[in-house]
Design a protein around this motif. Structure first.
Motif, PDB file in Angstrom:
ATOM      1  N   VAL A 105      -4.026  -4.643   7.396  1.00 46.96           N
ATOM      2  CA  VAL A 105      -4.630  -4.172   6.151  1.00 46.96           C
ATOM      3  C   VAL A 105      -3.768  -3.078   5.531  1.00 46.96           C
ATOM      4  N   MET A 106      -3.273  -2.174   6.351  1.00 46.99           N
ATOM      5  CA  MET A 106      -2.425  -1.089   5.831  1.00 46.99           C
ATOM      6  C   MET A 106      -1.113  -1.640   5.272  1.00 46.99           C
ATOM      7  N   ALA A 107      -0.481  -2.559   5.997  1.00 45.83           N
ATOM      8  CA  ALA A 107       0.787  -3.130   5.536  1.00 45.83           C
ATOM      9  C   ALA A 107       0.591  -3.925   4.250  1.00 45.83           C
ATOM     10  N   ILE A 108      -0.420  -4.763   4.219  1.00 50.82           N
ATOM     11  CA  ILE A 108      -0.671  -5.574   3.028  1.00 50.82           C
ATOM     12  C   ILE A 108      -1.230  -4.708   1.906  1.00 50.82           C
ATOM     13  N   GLY A 109      -1.947  -3.650   2.256  1.00 51.36           N
ATOM     14  CA  GLY A 109      -2.488  -2.728   1.261  1.00 51.36           C
ATOM     15  C   GLY A 109      -1.423  -1.967   0.494  1.00 51.36           C
ATOM     16  N   ALA A 110      -0.202  -1.995   0.997  1.00 46.61           N
ATOM     17  CA  ALA A 110       0.905  -1.362   0.263  1.00 46.61           C
ATOM     18  C   ALA A 110       1.149  -2.062  -1.074  1.00 46.61           C
ATOM     19  N   VAL A 111       0.438  -3.159  -1.315  1.00 48.24           N
ATOM     20  CA  VAL A 111       0.538  -3.858  -2.596  1.00 48.24           C
ATOM     21  C   VAL A 111       0.179  -2.924  -3.756  1.00 48.24           C
ATOM     22  N   VAL A 112      -0.539  -1.859  -3.461  1.00 50.89           N
ATOM     23  CA  VAL A 112      -0.890  -0.896  -4.503  1.00 50.89           C
ATOM     24  C   VAL A 112       0.376  -0.357  -5.183  1.00 50.89           C
ATOM     25  N   LEU A 113       1.484  -0.293  -4.467  1.00 48.95           N
ATOM     26  CA  LEU A 113       2.738   0.165  -5.070  1.00 48.95           C
ATOM     27  C   LEU A 113       3.201  -0.777  -6.177  1.00 48.95           C
ATOM     28  N   ILE A 114       2.991  -2.066  -5.982  1.00 51.86           N
ATOM     29  CA  ILE A 114       3.374  -3.029  -7.020  1.00 51.86           C
ATOM     30  C   ILE A 114       2.484  -2.840  -8.242  1.00 51.86           C
ATOM     31  N   TYR A 115       1.184  -2.632  -8.011  1.00 43.47           N
ATOM     32  CA  TYR A 115       0.287  -2.374  -9.142  1.00 43.47           C
ATOM     33  C   TYR A 115       0.760  -1.162  -9.949  1.00 43.47           C
ATOM     34  N   LEU A 116       1.271  -0.153  -9.264  1.00 45.84           N
ATOM     35  CA  LEU A 116       1.694   1.076  -9.947  1.00 45.84           C
ATOM     36  C   LEU A 116       2.976   0.903 -10.751  1.00 45.84           C
ATOM     37  N   VAL A 117       3.923   0.105 -10.276  1.00 44.53           N
ATOM     38  CA  VAL A 117       5.209  -0.001 -10.968  1.00 44.53           C
ATOM     39  C   VAL A 117       5.302  -1.201 -11.903  1.00 44.53           C
TER      40      VAL A 117
END
Length: 139
Positions: A105-117
């Motif tokens: 969940v933590m590794a896949i949750g890093a998708v938030v970085l894509i949402y930001l950029v």
């Protein structure tokens, strides 16, 4: 309207680079050091390895061409969001979340970085509003 700032372009490049370095450290050592050919790894492990290798190559291209390779980041954003909503979220809401799932969940949750950029205005103008290519030549 479609002007992307240099900061946004460098942020996109950083995301592509993060994927390239991350997969270089996790995927390629397994592939290169394996004593067995990929074909003997089992169907899903072999498919996953080949897909991640292709993803790695496309992200490497994204470092040079960040806007042209946006669909690969969009694919990453969509599948990770779908997984987070479909798998761990219902488990969490039902109170049956297994702590063993937390690293994923933590590794896949890093998708938030894509949402930001993600340059959302660019995505809207080029993938939603822009007229598509014709299905056949007219005339």
């Amino acid at each position: 309207m479609n002007d992307i700032s240099n900061i946004r372009l460098y942020a996109l490049r950083a995301i592509y680079l993060l994927v390239v370095v991350g997969l270089a450290l996790t995927l390629w050592p397994e592939v290169l050091a394996s004593k067995k050919p990929i074909a003997s790894w089992g169907f899903f492990h072999g498919v996953q390895t080949c897909m991640m290798g292709a993803f790695w190559l496309l992200c490497a291209l994204g470092i040079r061409y960040p806007l042209q390779m946006l669909p690969i980041l969009m694919w990453e954003l969509i599948w990770k969001t779908m997984w987070l909503v479909a798998v761990p979220l219902p488990l969490y809401l039902n109170g049956t979340f297994d702590e063993k799932l937390l690293p994923n969940v933590m590794a896949i949750g890093a998708v938030v970085l894509i949402y930001l950029v993600m340059p959302w205005s660019y995505v809207y103008h080029h993938y939603v509003k822009k007229q598509g290519n014709p299905w056949r030549k007219l005339g």
